[in-house]
Design a protein around this motif. Sequence first.
Motif, PDB file in Angstrom:
ATOM      1  N   SER A  47      31.480  59.446  44.969  1.00  0.00           N
ATOM      2  CA  SER A  47      31.127  59.490  43.542  1.00  0.00           C
ATOM      3  C   SER A  47      32.291  59.009  42.681  1.00  0.00           C
ATOM      4  O   SER A  47      33.460  59.146  43.054  1.00  0.00           O
ATOM      5  CB  SER A  47      30.739  60.907  43.127  1.00  0.00           C
ATOM      6  OG  SER A  47      29.528  61.298  43.731  1.00  0.00           O
ATOM      7  N   LEU A  48      31.979  58.461  41.525  1.00  0.00           N
ATOM      8  CA  LEU A  48      33.008  58.002  40.593  1.00  0.00           C
ATOM      9  C   LEU A  48      33.574  59.163  39.779  1.00  0.00           C
ATOM     10  O   LEU A  48      34.718  59.125  39.344  1.00  0.00           O
ATOM     11  CB  LEU A  48      32.422  56.946  39.648  1.00  0.00           C
ATOM     12  CG  LEU A  48      31.858  55.681  40.307  1.00  0.00           C
ATOM     13  CD1 LEU A  48      31.265  54.760  39.251  1.00  0.00           C
ATOM     14  CD2 LEU A  48      32.932  54.959  41.104  1.00  0.00           C
ATOM     15  N   VAL A  49      32.752  60.183  39.551  1.00  0.00           N
ATOM     16  CA  VAL A  49      33.154  61.348  38.771  1.00  0.00           C
ATOM     17  C   VAL A  49      32.725  62.615  39.500  1.00  0.00           C
ATOM     18  O   VAL A  49      31.605  62.688  40.016  1.00  0.00           O
ATOM     19  CB  VAL A  49      32.492  61.339  37.367  1.00  0.00           C
ATOM     20  CG1 VAL A  49      32.893  62.577  36.569  1.00  0.00           C
ATOM     21  CG2 VAL A  49      32.852  60.075  36.605  1.00  0.00           C
ATOM     22  N   TYR A  50      33.635  63.604  39.533  1.00  0.00           N
ATOM     23  CA  TYR A  50      33.294  64.926  40.068  1.00  0.00           C
ATOM     24  C   TYR A  50      33.639  65.972  39.022  1.00  0.00           C
ATOM     25  O   TYR A  50      34.627  65.842  38.302  1.00  0.00           O
ATOM     26  CB  TYR A  50      34.086  65.229  41.348  1.00  0.00           C
ATOM     27  CG  TYR A  50      33.681  64.391  42.537  1.00  0.00           C
ATOM     28  CD1 TYR A  50      32.601  64.756  43.332  1.00  0.00           C
ATOM     29  CD2 TYR A  50      34.385  63.226  42.863  1.00  0.00           C
ATOM     30  CE1 TYR A  50      32.225  63.988  44.426  1.00  0.00           C
ATOM     31  CE2 TYR A  50      34.015  62.457  43.941  1.00  0.00           C
ATOM     32  CZ  TYR A  50      32.935  62.840  44.720  1.00  0.00           C
ATOM     33  OH  TYR A  50      32.559  62.076  45.795  1.00  0.00           O
ATOM     34  N   SER A  97      27.862  51.510  44.363  1.00  0.00           N
ATOM     35  CA  SER A  97      26.601  50.785  44.517  1.00  0.00           C
ATOM     36  C   SER A  97      25.516  51.249  43.550  1.00  0.00           C
ATOM     37  O   SER A  97      24.521  50.563  43.348  1.00  0.00           O
ATOM     38  CB  SER A  97      26.083  50.928  45.953  1.00  0.00           C
ATOM     39  OG  SER A  97      25.872  52.295  46.273  1.00  0.00           O
ATOM     40  N   ASN A  98      25.689  52.435  42.942  1.00  0.00           N
ATOM     41  CA  ASN A  98      24.660  52.968  42.054  1.00  0.00           C
ATOM     42  C   ASN A  98      25.324  53.776  40.932  1.00  0.00           C
ATOM     43  O   ASN A  98      25.631  54.953  41.094  1.00  0.00           O
ATOM     44  CB  ASN A  98      23.681  53.855  42.835  1.00  0.00           C
ATOM     45  CG  ASN A  98      22.564  54.407  41.955  1.00  0.00           C
ATOM     46  OD1 ASN A  98      22.474  54.090  40.762  1.00  0.00           O
ATOM     47  ND2 ASN A  98      21.723  55.235  42.535  1.00  0.00           N
ATOM     48  N   LYS A  99      25.545  53.137  39.795  1.00  0.00           N
ATOM     49  CA  LYS A  99      26.241  53.785  38.677  1.00  0.00           C
ATOM     50  C   LYS A  99      25.445  54.945  38.086  1.00  0.00           C
ATOM     51  O   LYS A  99      25.994  55.801  37.399  1.00  0.00           O
ATOM     52  CB  LYS A  99      26.534  52.752  37.578  1.00  0.00           C
ATOM     53  CG  LYS A  99      27.398  51.579  38.010  1.00  0.00           C
ATOM     54  CD  LYS A  99      28.810  52.028  38.344  1.00  0.00           C
ATOM     55  CE  LYS A  99      29.750  50.848  38.533  1.00  0.00           C
ATOM     56  NZ  LYS A  99      29.394  49.973  39.650  1.00  0.00           N
TER      57      LYS A  99
END
Length: 312
Positions: A47-50, A97-99
């Motif tokens: 994930s980009l953000v946690y 791959s999926n924002k």
Amino acid sequence: MKRINGFALAALAALAVFASAATFVSCASVMGSSVKVKAFDTLDSDSLVYMSVPVGVHSEFTNSILKNMIGSDVSDKYIKNVTDSIDRVYIGLGSASNKNRVQIACDGKVSTASKLALASSEYFSKKVQNVNTSGIYQVYTEKQSGMQLCNPGSDLILIASDIVPQLEKYDREANSQIISDILNGVSNDSNAGDWKDSEVYKFVGDSSVDTVRLYMNKPLSFITNLLGTALSSSIFQLNYIEGEFTKLASGKYSVDLNMEFSKDNLISKAVVFLKVALLMTDSKVIQNDDRHLSVTGIQVSLSQMQNMLGIR
């Protein structure tokens, strides 16, 4: 008939053990396993953000997050019923791959009110979902937003734009623990070590703190929203930001940030920029080493924090 050698016998014995374990795991997944799967372990590692939010201290923020992510048409009363006895919410947003990917895992003893809320036909349609032939779960899909909810165990609620990857991780974690017990502590999950030893896992996955914790791999827009001014991408080339939000007696939040830069020669310019941008506040900007700086004591309201995180 060919004679079976000792190695082959050992292999057959091992297969028998794993087959027995797999049978037990399958039944446990369907009937409700006594194995405790950590909520954070159901999130993907890319994930980009946690984010981690302890519900008791931050109930208003938690309700706002869930209402925004489940669907704005869902009533406040319904959201309160879902969070009735949840202890902590873990969130993973986006991937390379999926924002738009959303993954949420709510940890705590799921109450009767929460279970009834999940089954509400007013907001959700229901189907039985088979995951890797290992577990059969009731999955509820929000009629307007398409978000999916599931309660795979008595202490866990999962919410996602696509819930199958989380249910697969739930099954793998449960299976890994059961097989580990059978094999006297030898884990069969070769990828777990790297993820569970990572900085993000230790920081966001820590369930002992009462602060909101945030980890971002692509944090430029977050800092822009925080400061209210555009940042130079040539200076703020960051590997990640760790953020910690402490609720104050006034109802505001104190924000502390740790930033890691991708190059040594950027940080001195960033320190100067941040000190000017935060000149009229009580916050402090400190360079820790050639690639790390910290900003402490930024005070924001709940609505400002929600705007920074894109939660409105």
